[in-house]
Design an enzyme around this catalytic site. Structure first.
Site, PDB file in Angstrom:
ATOM      1  N   ASN A   9     -63.188 -68.997  -0.349  1.00  0.00           N
ATOM      2  CA  ASN A   9     -64.559 -68.972  -0.868  1.00  0.00           C
ATOM      3  C   ASN A   9     -64.867 -70.390  -1.347  1.00  0.00           C
ATOM      4  OD1 ASN A   9     -66.941 -68.642  -2.221  1.00  0.00           O
ATOM      5  ND2 ASN A   9     -66.120 -67.295  -3.828  1.00  0.00           N
ATOM      6  N   LYS A  11     -67.550 -71.566  -2.387  1.00  0.00           N
ATOM      7  CA  LYS A  11     -68.567 -71.617  -3.452  1.00  0.00           C
ATOM      8  C   LYS A  11     -69.596 -72.702  -3.125  1.00  0.00           C
ATOM      9  CE  LYS A  11     -65.222 -69.555  -6.532  1.00  0.00           C
ATOM     10  NZ  LYS A  11     -64.687 -69.375  -7.879  1.00  0.00           N
ATOM     11  N   HIS A  95     -69.435 -61.049  -6.045  1.00  0.00           N
ATOM     12  CA  HIS A  95     -68.534 -61.986  -6.731  1.00  0.00           C
ATOM     13  C   HIS A  95     -68.937 -62.065  -8.206  1.00  0.00           C
ATOM     14  CE1 HIS A  95     -66.530 -65.664  -7.938  1.00  0.00           C
ATOM     15  NE2 HIS A  95     -65.744 -65.499  -6.900  1.00  0.00           N
ATOM     16  N   GLU A 167     -60.465 -59.838  -8.703  1.00  0.00           N
ATOM     17  CA  GLU A 167     -60.507 -61.172  -9.300  1.00  0.00           C
ATOM     18  C   GLU A 167     -60.729 -61.057 -10.805  1.00  0.00           C
ATOM     19  OE1 GLU A 167     -61.675 -64.250  -6.020  1.00  0.00           O
ATOM     20  OE2 GLU A 167     -63.433 -63.661  -7.146  1.00  0.00           O
ATOM     21  N   GLY A 173     -60.817 -70.189 -11.601  1.00  0.00           N
ATOM     22  CA  GLY A 173     -61.061 -71.607 -11.857  1.00  0.00           C
ATOM     23  C   GLY A 173     -60.469 -72.113 -13.162  1.00  0.00           C
ATOM     24  N   SER A 213     -57.254 -68.493  -9.295  1.00  0.00           N
ATOM     25  CA  SER A 213     -56.248 -69.559  -9.384  1.00  0.00           C
ATOM     26  C   SER A 213     -55.048 -69.323  -8.468  1.00  0.00           C
ATOM     27  CB  SER A 213     -55.795 -69.769 -10.836  1.00  0.00           C
ATOM     28  OG  SER A 213     -56.898 -70.153 -11.646  1.00  0.00           O
TER      29      SER A 213
END
Ligand code: 13P
Length: 249
Positions: A9, A11, A95, A167, A173, A213
């Site tokens: 992804n 982003k 998401h 997730e 992140g 991560s």
């Protein structure tokens, strides 16, 4: 056996030129991985560039979102048909960043899941708990509810074609990863929620990724777990070398 599925992804990252360069670097690094579904999801504006760069490779194209309507007055939005026209096969839906910053709801995600399935796109549906929810001990409750609501009203056969992504929001992140055991337990709970609604056969077929991560250093441990079928990769998907190492877990 469920085929592992690793998706990047991207982003809101990479220009068209950078998209071309990253894909060019990635293709030879993952060309011998037919045992894994490999997907990249660049921003909408770079889908055409990505599709061209991916031609003839074993990497499939995904998008990061779509609208549930076919067309009309929805400024800034993109439909399933528009994605299909670019050769997009997968679409990330719900998401946590969409839920958090753009007001996406379980109900809206469910509408998108139905439209994606009807259009022949594979939805990658994201679920995950906040840190506060984790600390309150309601992780399973939250992710199972999100899962059931996202899949509301679809058939067991359709559900088999959905990819789920667990997730934990606090792991995105941040460099913090759920431990492999924790991720495995929560994904097991999600699979059980699928079983409650659609039965054992569907629950055993549906693929569930971990995201948050994930990187070369922890991919093999996570992927070794019985319930974890793949990864949804953010930061580490932006470097060909890192992403390819995850694909080769
Ligand atoms: P990071 O891998 O950067 O934590 O992002 C995970 C993610 O949100 C993928 O969708």
């Amino acid at each position: 056996m469920r085929k592992p599925i690793i998706a990047g992804n991207w982003k809101m990252n990479k220009t068209a030129e950078e998209t071309k360069a990253l894909i060019k670097d990635l293709i030879p690094l993952v060309s011998d991985t037919d045992n894994v579904d490999v997907i990249v999801c660049p921003p909408f504006v770079n889908l055409a560039t990505a599709a061209e760069a991916l031609a003839g490779s074993n990497i499939k194209l995904g998008a990061q979102n779509m609208h549930f309507e076919k067309s009309g007055a929805f400024t800034g939005e993109v439909s399933a048909d528009m994605l299909l026209a670019f050769g997009v096969k997968y679409v990330i839906l719900g998401h946590s960043e969409r839920r958090q910053y753009f007001g996406e709801t379980d109900e809206g995600v469910n509408k998108k899941v139905k439209v994606a399935l009807q259009a022949g796109l594979v939805p990658i549906v994201c679920v995950g708990e906040t840190l506060e929810e984790r600390e309150a001990g309601i992780t399973s409750e939250i992710v199972c509810k999100q899962t059931k609501l996202a899949m509301l009203g679809i058939s067991a056969e359709e559900a088999k074609g959905v990819v789920l992504a667990y997730e934990p929001i606090w792991a995105i992140g941040t460099g913090k990863t759920a431990t492999a055991d924790d991720a495995n337990d929560t994904i097991g709970a999600i699979r059980n929620a699928v079983k409650e609604v659609f039965g054992e056969d569907t629950a055993q077929s549906v693929r569930i990724q971990y995201g948050g991560s994930m990187k070369p250093g922890n991919a093999s441990e996570l992927m070794a777990k019985s319930e974890i079928d793949g990864g949804l990769i953010g930061g580490a998907a932006l470097k060909a070398e890192d992403f390819s190492q995850i694909v080769k877990f």
